[in-house]
Motif scaffolding. Sequence first.
Motif, PDB file in Angstrom:
ATOM      1  N   ASP A  20       0.353  -1.438   0.362  1.00  0.00           N
ATOM      2  CA  ASP A  20       0.024   0.479  -0.430  1.00  0.00           C
ATOM      3  C   ASP A  20       1.019   1.358  -0.432  1.00  0.00           C
ATOM      4  O   ASP A  20       0.631   2.382  -0.411  1.00  0.00           O
ATOM      5  N   ASP A  21       2.190   0.988   0.522  1.00  0.00           N
ATOM      6  CA  ASP A  21       3.296   2.559   0.950  1.00  0.00           C
ATOM      7  C   ASP A  21       3.262   3.010  -0.191  1.00  0.00           C
ATOM      8  O   ASP A  21       3.816   3.210  -0.688  1.00  0.00           O
ATOM      9  N   ILE A  22       3.830   1.588  -1.265  1.00  0.00           N
ATOM     10  CA  ILE A  22       4.747   1.596  -2.491  1.00  0.00           C
ATOM     11  C   ILE A  22       3.697   2.866  -3.516  1.00  0.00           C
ATOM     12  O   ILE A  22       4.055   3.232  -4.312  1.00  0.00           O
ATOM     13  N   ASN A  27       2.026   6.179  -6.548  1.00  0.00           N
ATOM     14  CA  ASN A  27       0.351   6.572  -7.410  1.00  0.00           C
ATOM     15  C   ASN A  27       0.586   6.042  -9.065  1.00  0.00           C
ATOM     16  O   ASN A  27       0.602   5.682  -9.394  1.00  0.00           O
ATOM     17  N   VAL A  28       1.243   4.483  -8.319  1.00  0.00           N
ATOM     18  CA  VAL A  28       0.114   2.859  -9.150  1.00  0.00           C
ATOM     19  C   VAL A  28      -0.451   2.316  -8.852  1.00  0.00           C
ATOM     20  O   VAL A  28      -0.628   1.863  -7.673  1.00  0.00           O
ATOM     21  N   PRO A  29      -1.113   1.147  -9.844  1.00  0.00           N
ATOM     22  CA  PRO A  29      -2.043   0.838  -9.556  1.00  0.00           C
ATOM     23  C   PRO A  29      -2.023  -0.704  -8.304  1.00  0.00           C
ATOM     24  O   PRO A  29      -2.830  -1.002  -8.442  1.00  0.00           O
ATOM     25  N   TRP A  35       8.433  -6.581  -5.747  1.00  0.00           N
ATOM     26  CA  TRP A  35       7.952  -6.855  -4.272  1.00  0.00           C
ATOM     27  C   TRP A  35       7.068  -7.868  -3.903  1.00  0.00           C
ATOM     28  O   TRP A  35       7.345  -8.310  -3.043  1.00  0.00           O
ATOM     29  N   LYS A  36       6.653  -8.260  -4.968  1.00  0.00           N
ATOM     30  CA  LYS A  36       5.968  -9.479  -5.159  1.00  0.00           C
ATOM     31  C   LYS A  36       7.334 -10.525  -4.576  1.00  0.00           C
ATOM     32  O   LYS A  36       5.920 -11.670  -3.998  1.00  0.00           O
ATOM     33  N   TRP A  49      12.090  -1.917   0.668  1.00  0.00           N
ATOM     34  CA  TRP A  49      10.901  -0.793   0.549  1.00  0.00           C
ATOM     35  C   TRP A  49      11.827   0.799   0.918  1.00  0.00           C
ATOM     36  O   TRP A  49      11.308   1.659   0.493  1.00  0.00           O
ATOM     37  N   GLU A  50      12.004   0.404   2.505  1.00  0.00           N
ATOM     38  CA  GLU A  50      12.140   2.116   3.053  1.00  0.00           C
ATOM     39  C   GLU A  50      13.723   2.729   2.784  1.00  0.00           C
ATOM     40  O   GLU A  50      13.868   4.126   2.816  1.00  0.00           O
ATOM     41  N   SER A  51      14.632   1.420   2.433  1.00  0.00           N
ATOM     42  CA  SER A  51      15.924   2.145   1.735  1.00  0.00           C
ATOM     43  C   SER A  51      15.446   3.242   0.824  1.00  0.00           C
ATOM     44  O   SER A  51      15.886   3.801   0.753  1.00  0.00           O
ATOM     45  N   LEU A  52      15.183   2.007   0.120  1.00  0.00           N
ATOM     46  CA  LEU A  52      14.474   2.602  -1.872  1.00  0.00           C
ATOM     47  C   LEU A  52      13.987   3.951  -1.377  1.00  0.00           C
ATOM     48  O   LEU A  52      14.190   4.684  -2.459  1.00  0.00           O
ATOM     49  N   LYS A  53      12.779   3.723   0.024  1.00  0.00           N
ATOM     50  CA  LYS A  53      12.485   5.173  -0.641  1.00  0.00           C
ATOM     51  C   LYS A  53      12.786   6.282  -0.311  1.00  0.00           C
ATOM     52  O   LYS A  53      12.903   7.740  -0.853  1.00  0.00           O
TER      53      LYS A  53
END
Lengths: 129, 129, 129, 129, 129, 129
Positions: A20-22, A27-29, A35-36, A49-53
């Motif tokens: 959900d955060d990604i 802003n993608v569906p 990630w999956k 994800w948090e590192s990349l963000k």
Amino acid sequence: MPLKPIDAADAAPEVRAVFDDIKATRNVPDVNNFWKMVAHHPETLKRTWESLKEVMAPGALDPLVKEMIFVAVSVTNGCAYCIRSHEAAARKAGMTDAQFGELMAVIGMANETNRLANGYQVEIDESLK
Amino acid sequence: MPLKPIDAADAAPEVRAVFDDIKATRNVPDVNNFWKMVAHHPETLKRTWESLKEVMAPGALDPLVKEMIFVAVSVTNGCAYCIRSHEAAARKAGMTDAQFGELMAVIGMANETNRLANGYQVEIDESLK
Amino acid sequence: MPLKPIDAADAAPEVRAVFDDIKATRNVPDVNNFWKMVAHHPETLKRTWESLKEVMAPGALDPLVKEMIFVAVSVTNGCAYCIRSHEAAARKAGMTDAQFGELMAVIGMANETNRLANGYQVEIDESLK
Amino acid sequence: MPLKPIDAADAAPEVRAVFDDIKATRNVPDVNNFWKMVAHHPETLKRTWESLKEVMAPGALDPLVKEMIFVAVSVTNGCAYCIRSHEAAARKAGMTDAQFGELMAVIGMANETNRLANGYQVEIDESLK
Amino acid sequence: MPLKPIDAADAAPEVRAVFDDIKATRNVPDVNNFWKMVAHHPETLKRTWESLKEVMAPGALDPLVKEMIFVAVSVTNGCAYCIRSHEAAARKAGMTDAQFGELMAVIGMANETNRLANGYQVEIDESLK
Amino acid sequence: MPLKPIDAADAAPEVRAVFDDIKATRNVPDVNNFWKMVAHHPETLKRTWESLKEVMAPGALDPLVKEMIFVAVSVTNGCAYCIRSHEAAARKAGMTDAQFGELMAVIGMANETNRLANGYQVEIDESLK
């Protein structure tokens, strides 16, 4: 026999929260297969994800430059998935065909001169120490 | 036993001509050891310099971005000479400490996620084909 | 135009002898495509199989650890065939999903910190010399 | 703290036997540091030497070509020790300065075009399948 | 001209806090040069340390296995600093000489067979899909 | 979404001129996908072709040796397209099955011993300095 991508519908709550955060941040569906797949290890999913963000956020370098650096690393390593997905991200961030062409040219020359430096066993100049 | 750098004073005319063009183009008093070593093969010296001059010239990407891409490739390949000399070139082109820090962070993350993509054997998304 | 795998039925006796030893040692009904391709050079087939058999045998490290090390190298090099076949071998040797997840996480971090060490040009500590 | 080279005088008999074979085969008074380090694991010493002796022997390719291929791999991987020692071996096998220069040029171009092929995500031609 | 290591005495509070956590977690009197260099970008220092601490903690794999995987990646990438420091960490975690010898042997074989798989262009077996 | 190959019929005059020179030099009816992709950046197309033509021409090394060196680099980097196309070029230049087999064996051994040299942190012998 290899692992299969985990869809949001089948995901544990802590995985779905990252998905959900990604989706909200980008802003993608839906999230990409990357990630999956990493979702098979929820701690790695969350940390990556948090590192990349944090790393890819606008800062002293703008997002397009960061995506092009990502492409340069991926091309040098020969990671086909990464090249494809980060080329797409760079184009979304505004990369033109001319910029892509120059990016490839610099990556190519750097890989060539890296090996010339290795092969000729060049010693570091006094002025660079 | 390894080859030694060739100084301008000992160089053949076609080598000296390339050295002169490097010094004039970069406005430096002498060329780096890289060029003095590649000078052992004058055709490679000339071709590499002319290619590099064309590729690194300002264009759709500015010279600082190009130097940072060069650093990203060199760090990924682990070429110590190239990292040192292109970090210096990037700083000369205006790279700040904050930009260097973000550059390293992006290179690090890209090398990490490249291997996660490899290891999880991620298939390319339909939306990226 | 590329070479085709050589099946046991079409193989020279010295190739078949290696195939038979692989099947007996691993208790499998057939050898993988890797061996059927390397069989085009029987000396390399024999030497590689005998080396691998010696190196991967239980010793100071157990077979599962050895297979995970094999996966770590293959993921770092981006060899898709090797990742697939050695992930399978590691799972056969008992690797759980949780162990696979941690293996990937360590490989990812090592590739990241390797590049931070390169990029920051870290000198070896006195205490490590 | 790192391991130290093992000299013949301090070596176990099975190590000394390998050292003796290297010296006799190559007609040299002592073995290189590479072998004195790998000697810490006598099985690896023996297997690696016997494999290398078999692979580098004259065959369908002559020893100079084999040494140049060894240099090409070592330069691409950036292994400084290997570049130095196999450049020396290639020169001993007859490599001229002109051949070394062309070798470096080919290695450089191959590393460049490898990345252009990666970056442009070139699909294999029908005629090459 | 390159950056210099940042000692705790000269460090900003957020850097010193990370240094303190490293020293406490590892029970060491000082942090390695790696951390003193990455400290030039405090966000990367903090993120990298916290990620590493999480990833290298005991879990489904024990710390010695994790350190050996770290060595395998570092050797494959040719990162001298990383090889030195993680060999030391693995020995501290209990790695014996015999285990180190087998670790090197597996890394060597994996790098060899990775290239045989690449060079022979081996297709993935049906049984592995 | 990725770029598509540019056929001669759709190419700008400066691209077609390079295509024509490739076809004439190599005596082939059409250029490979590699060139049709790099054609998206005509300057890179022209520079890369002219460099490659110069570097791969007969000289101190014969064309077959140069193609085998190209294969050795491509296999080490794991570039599937490059392996396929340069294996084809080497066979066209006369490479026999036996030569291909020995080429693969040398590439494999070099990648193995490169990592043993890295892992054992071998110092350069006095006699090689």
